[in-house]
Design a protein around this motif. Structure first.
Motif, PDB file in Angstrom:
ATOM      1  N   TYR A   1      22.746  20.034   5.842  1.00 41.76           N
ATOM      2  CA  TYR A   1      21.681  19.372   6.596  1.00 41.76           C
ATOM      3  C   TYR A   1      20.369  20.134   6.444  1.00 41.76           C
ATOM      4  O   TYR A   1      20.348  21.368   6.345  1.00 41.76           O
ATOM      5  N   LEU A   2      19.284  19.380   6.469  1.00 40.39           N
ATOM      6  CA  LEU A   2      17.948  19.941   6.607  1.00 40.39           C
ATOM      7  C   LEU A   2      17.535  19.769   8.061  1.00 40.39           C
ATOM      8  O   LEU A   2      17.538  18.649   8.594  1.00 40.39           O
ATOM      9  N   TYR A   3      17.196  20.869   8.723  1.00 41.99           N
ATOM     10  CA  TYR A   3      16.714  20.842  10.106  1.00 41.99           C
ATOM     11  C   TYR A   3      15.203  21.062  10.082  1.00 41.99           C
ATOM     12  O   TYR A   3      14.711  21.933   9.349  1.00 41.99           O
ATOM     13  N   ALA A   4      14.463  20.291  10.853  1.00 44.31           N
ATOM     14  CA  ALA A   4      13.008  20.413  10.881  1.00 44.31           C
ATOM     15  C   ALA A   4      12.520  20.126  12.295  1.00 44.31           C
ATOM     16  O   ALA A   4      13.106  19.316  13.020  1.00 44.31           O
TER      17      ALA A   4
ATOM     18  N   ASP B   1      10.163  18.654  19.371  1.00 44.19           N
ATOM     19  CA  ASP B   1      11.506  18.163  19.080  1.00 44.19           C
ATOM     20  C   ASP B   1      12.066  18.814  17.816  1.00 44.19           C
ATOM     21  O   ASP B   1      11.330  19.386  17.018  1.00 44.19           O
ATOM     22  N   VAL B   2      13.388  18.676  17.643  1.00 44.20           N
ATOM     23  CA  VAL B   2      14.055  19.146  16.422  1.00 44.20           C
ATOM     24  C   VAL B   2      14.886  18.001  15.856  1.00 44.20           C
ATOM     25  O   VAL B   2      15.591  17.309  16.601  1.00 44.20           O
ATOM     26  N   TYR B   3      14.793  17.816  14.546  1.00 46.29           N
ATOM     27  CA  TYR B   3      15.498  16.739  13.849  1.00 46.29           C
ATOM     28  C   TYR B   3      16.430  17.325  12.791  1.00 46.29           C
ATOM     29  O   TYR B   3      16.280  18.468  12.381  1.00 46.29           O
ATOM     30  N   ARG B   4      17.378  16.486  12.340  1.00 45.52           N
ATOM     31  CA  ARG B   4      18.166  16.885  11.181  1.00 45.52           C
ATOM     32  C   ARG B   4      18.314  15.706  10.225  1.00 45.52           C
ATOM     33  O   ARG B   4      18.320  14.543  10.625  1.00 45.52           O
TER      34      ARG B   4
ATOM     35  N   GLU C   1      18.052  12.298  12.556  1.00 50.44           N
ATOM     36  CA  GLU C   1      18.685  12.356  13.875  1.00 50.44           C
ATOM     37  C   GLU C   1      17.918  13.356  14.737  1.00 50.44           C
ATOM     38  O   GLU C   1      17.664  14.479  14.310  1.00 50.44           O
ATOM     39  N   LYS C   2      17.566  12.943  15.932  1.00 48.82           N
ATOM     40  CA  LYS C   2      16.880  13.852  16.843  1.00 48.82           C
ATOM     41  C   LYS C   2      17.934  14.609  17.640  1.00 48.82           C
ATOM     42  O   LYS C   2      18.713  14.018  18.386  1.00 48.82           O
ATOM     43  N   ILE C   3      17.971  15.936  17.485  1.00 44.34           N
ATOM     44  CA  ILE C   3      19.003  16.702  18.171  1.00 44.34           C
ATOM     45  C   ILE C   3      18.469  17.457  19.388  1.00 44.34           C
ATOM     46  O   ILE C   3      19.244  17.814  20.272  1.00 44.34           O
ATOM     47  N   VAL C   4      17.152  17.715  19.433  1.00 45.66           N
ATOM     48  CA  VAL C   4      16.539  18.347  20.610  1.00 45.66           C
ATOM     49  C   VAL C   4      15.226  17.616  20.890  1.00 45.66           C
ATOM     50  O   VAL C   4      14.486  17.278  19.955  1.00 45.66           O
ATOM     51  N   GLU C   5      14.926  17.386  22.163  1.00 47.62           N
ATOM     52  CA  GLU C   5      13.693  16.693  22.501  1.00 47.62           C
ATOM     53  C   GLU C   5      13.087  17.261  23.779  1.00 47.62           C
ATOM     54  O   GLU C   5      13.763  17.897  24.587  1.00 47.62           O
ATOM     55  N   GLY C   6      11.787  17.039  23.931  1.00 51.53           N
ATOM     56  CA  GLY C   6      11.109  17.339  25.179  1.00 51.53           C
ATOM     57  C   GLY C   6      10.816  18.797  25.438  1.00 51.53           C
ATOM     58  O   GLY C   6      10.663  19.195  26.606  1.00 51.53           O
TER      59      GLY C   6
ATOM     60  N   LYS D   1      23.264  22.966  20.269  1.00 51.14           N
ATOM     61  CA  LYS D   1      24.267  22.639  19.259  1.00 51.14           C
ATOM     62  C   LYS D   1      23.619  21.823  18.144  1.00 51.14           C
ATOM     63  O   LYS D   1      22.735  21.004  18.388  1.00 51.14           O
ATOM     64  N   THR D   2      24.059  22.055  16.921  1.00 45.55           N
ATOM     65  CA  THR D   2      23.477  21.312  15.803  1.00 45.55           C
ATOM     66  C   THR D   2      24.032  19.898  15.695  1.00 45.55           C
ATOM     67  O   THR D   2      23.427  19.041  15.040  1.00 45.55           O
ATOM     68  N   ASN D   3      25.186  19.633  16.306  1.00 43.65           N
ATOM     69  CA  ASN D   3      25.863  18.352  16.117  1.00 43.65           C
ATOM     70  C   ASN D   3      25.871  17.489  17.376  1.00 43.65           C
ATOM     71  O   ASN D   3      26.739  16.638  17.546  1.00 43.65           O
ATOM     72  N   GLN D   4      24.899  17.711  18.231  1.00 44.19           N
ATOM     73  CA  GLN D   4      24.777  16.910  19.448  1.00 44.19           C
ATOM     74  C   GLN D   4      23.370  16.343  19.522  1.00 44.19           C
ATOM     75  O   GLN D   4      22.391  17.070  19.363  1.00 44.19           O
ATOM     76  N   LEU D   5      23.246  15.041  19.763  1.00 37.49           N
ATOM     77  CA  LEU D   5      21.955  14.375  19.741  1.00 37.49           C
ATOM     78  C   LEU D   5      21.253  14.435  21.095  1.00 37.49           C
ATOM     79  O   LEU D   5      21.887  14.548  22.143  1.00 37.49           O
ATOM     80  N   ASN D   6      19.935  14.363  21.037  1.00 35.76           N
ATOM     81  CA  ASN D   6      19.078  14.180  22.211  1.00 35.76           C
ATOM     82  C   ASN D   6      19.299  15.229  23.298  1.00 35.76           C
ATOM     83  O   ASN D   6      19.309  14.918  24.491  1.00 35.76           O
ATOM     84  N   GLN D   7      19.444  16.475  22.891  1.00 37.38           N
ATOM     85  CA  GLN D   7      19.585  17.552  23.867  1.00 37.38           C
ATOM     86  C   GLN D   7      18.205  17.924  24.420  1.00 37.38           C
ATOM     87  O   GLN D   7      17.195  17.824  23.737  1.00 37.38           O
ATOM     88  N   GLY D   8      18.197  18.369  25.678  1.00 33.47           N
ATOM     89  CA  GLY D   8      16.992  18.890  26.297  1.00 33.47           C
ATOM     90  C   GLY D   8      17.283  20.249  26.898  1.00 33.47           C
ATOM     91  O   GLY D   8      18.356  20.829  26.694  1.00 33.47           O
ATOM     92  N   TYR D   9      16.331  20.763  27.667  1.00 30.38           N
ATOM     93  CA  TYR D   9      16.529  22.084  28.276  1.00 30.38           C
ATOM     94  C   TYR D   9      17.839  22.165  29.042  1.00 30.38           C
ATOM     95  O   TYR D   9      18.545  23.179  29.008  1.00 30.38           O
TER      96      TYR D   9
END
Length: 418
Positions: free
Chosen positions: A116-119, A124-127, A143-148, A205-213
């Motif tokens: 995966y490429l993470y950016a 936010d963080v995407y993969r 895929e958005k894995i971290v937001e906000g 986690k790298t394999n979980q979507l839409n994570q926040g604080y």
């Protein structure tokens, strides 16, 4: 890459431009590339060479390189509406043949791990899934894995690293220099209320979507801002480069002369583990006294020692150099002294040293810093008309290293002639 076709053009009828491949997608952008590689004119140790392999990528921050030699460049400013560019030399002659952009967000962080490429943007963080050639499969569908994450337009880069257990580490820098949140006051609140969401590293986690604080872990705290960080595969730990604070003389001239403020606090390297605390904003590291000193916002007088339980840095550097990139060298191209050692890209200038904008090297032995740091690559700013600022570092599959300059938009390749 699917549905690609060949395009050749000339720029201003003067520069012949090498073939460029285009993806059949409205979500990608393309820029022309010249058919020459420019000598970088850097000052390097004997045997090393440097060339500029790409330019015009204004705001080029961090880099990620595939096993096949493809280079992903993250931009802090959109170019033709895109924040990530992919570069590739397809036949080994040192010339970039493929160059296209995707991702409609600016930012700093980019990392490749486990296919995966993470950016990251500044919030936010995407993969992106990579194919067997190291190319993004669906550039318009990350895929958005971290937001906000907090973004107040100061020290807001969300630099990232990924470990060997599917954990993602994200910097959340502080938008306040020293937690002076009460207007007109030179005393900061205790505890600093900002530390709930900035001033440290958060783990997701790298394999979980839409994570926040609420889904993450505050892995480390007490660090004002971290742009350069990397996972060390030999120590199995996260290393960071901490940006120190400023404004000592501006706010407390009775305690700090201008000269002393120019030399404090140190820029510092730390090895982190869960629960690490760097002490910001309560204390800072004085590289003249080699002690942690209580910050004036918390009653310090410039010499009072504090932070007995606060972690010490593993290496310190002169103030205000602004470390923005960190790379642990695992290749075999460079001489033995460089193996497992750390390269650091410094994006600022030290008033005390009267120099900056350089790449430094720290030798490591048995997974620990083992000697004085040294300047590895210098004279990025030798031309008075330009001001390149080293920012990102990455290692190519052949063992050469690459440096991104976010002011002039150059990508440098540094090699070694045996």
């Amino acid at each position: 890459m699917k549905n690609l076709f060949l395009h050749t053009s000339c720029l201003l009828a003067l520069l012949c431009v090498s073939p460029v491949l285009f993806a059949n997608s409205s979500d990608t952008a393309f820029i022309n590339i010249t058919d020459t590689v420019t000598d970088a004119g850097l000052q390097l140790p004997a045997g090393f060479t440097a060339s500029i392999i790409a330019s015009g990528l204004d705001g080029a921050r961090h880099l990620a390189i595939t096993k096949q030699g493809g280079i992903y460049v993250k931009l802090s400013r959109l170019k033709d509406g895109k924040g990530i560019y992919y570069l590739k030399d397809t036949n080994g002659d040192g010339l970039v043949k493929v160059q296209y952009g995707f991702g409609n967000y600016p930012g700093t962080g980019i990392f490749i791990k486990n296919g995966y490429l993470y950016a990251s943007s500044n919030e936010d963080v995407y993969r992106y899934k990579l194919n067997g050639r190291g190319e993004v499969i669906a550039p318009s569908q990350p895929e958005k894995i971290v937001e906000g994450l907090v973004n107040r337009n100061r020290d807001n880069s969300k630099s990232i690293a990924v470990d060997d257990n599917n954990n993602l580490y994200v910097n959340c820098g502080s938008y306040s220099n020293s937690c002076l949140v009460n207007i007109g006051s030179l005393k900061a609140p205790m505890p600093c209320p900002l530390l709930d969401s900035v001033g440290g590293i958060w783990k997701f986690k790298t394999n979980q979507l839409n994570q926040g604080y609420k889904d993450g872990v505050r892995y480390a705290t007490g660090f004002k801002n971290i742009v350069g960080l990397n996972w060390n595969s030999h120590t199995h730990s996260l290393f960071i480069m901490h940006h120190g604070r400023d404004q000592f003389h501006d706010l407390y001239p009775q305690l700090y002369s201008e000269e002393r403020a120019n030399s404090q606090p140190a820029e510092t390297m730390y090895e982190l583990h869960q629960g690490s605390d760097g002490g910001w904003p309560y204390v800072y590291y004085d590289n003249k006294l080699h002690k942690k000193i209580v910050s004036p916002e918390y009653g310090g007088d410039g010499v009072e020692e504090g932070g007995a339980i606060i972690q010490n840095p593993v290496v310190d550097f002169p103030a205000h150099l602004a470390p923005n990139g960190l790379l642990f060298y695992t290749g075999k191209l460079f001489p033995a002294k460089y193996r497992q050692g750390a390269f650091i890209a410094f994006h600022g200038k030290s008033p005390e040293m009267k120099k900056g904008y350089l790449v430094a090297f720290v030798p490591f032995t048995k997974n620990k810093p083992s000697g004085e740091w040294e300047i590895f690559a210098d004279h990025f700013a030798s031309d008075p008309a330009s001001q390149p600022k080293p920012c990102g570092l990455a290692q190519g599959p052949d063992g050469s290293i690459y440096v991104a300059d976010d002011a002039k938009g150059n990508i440098y390749q540094v090699g070694y002639k045996r």
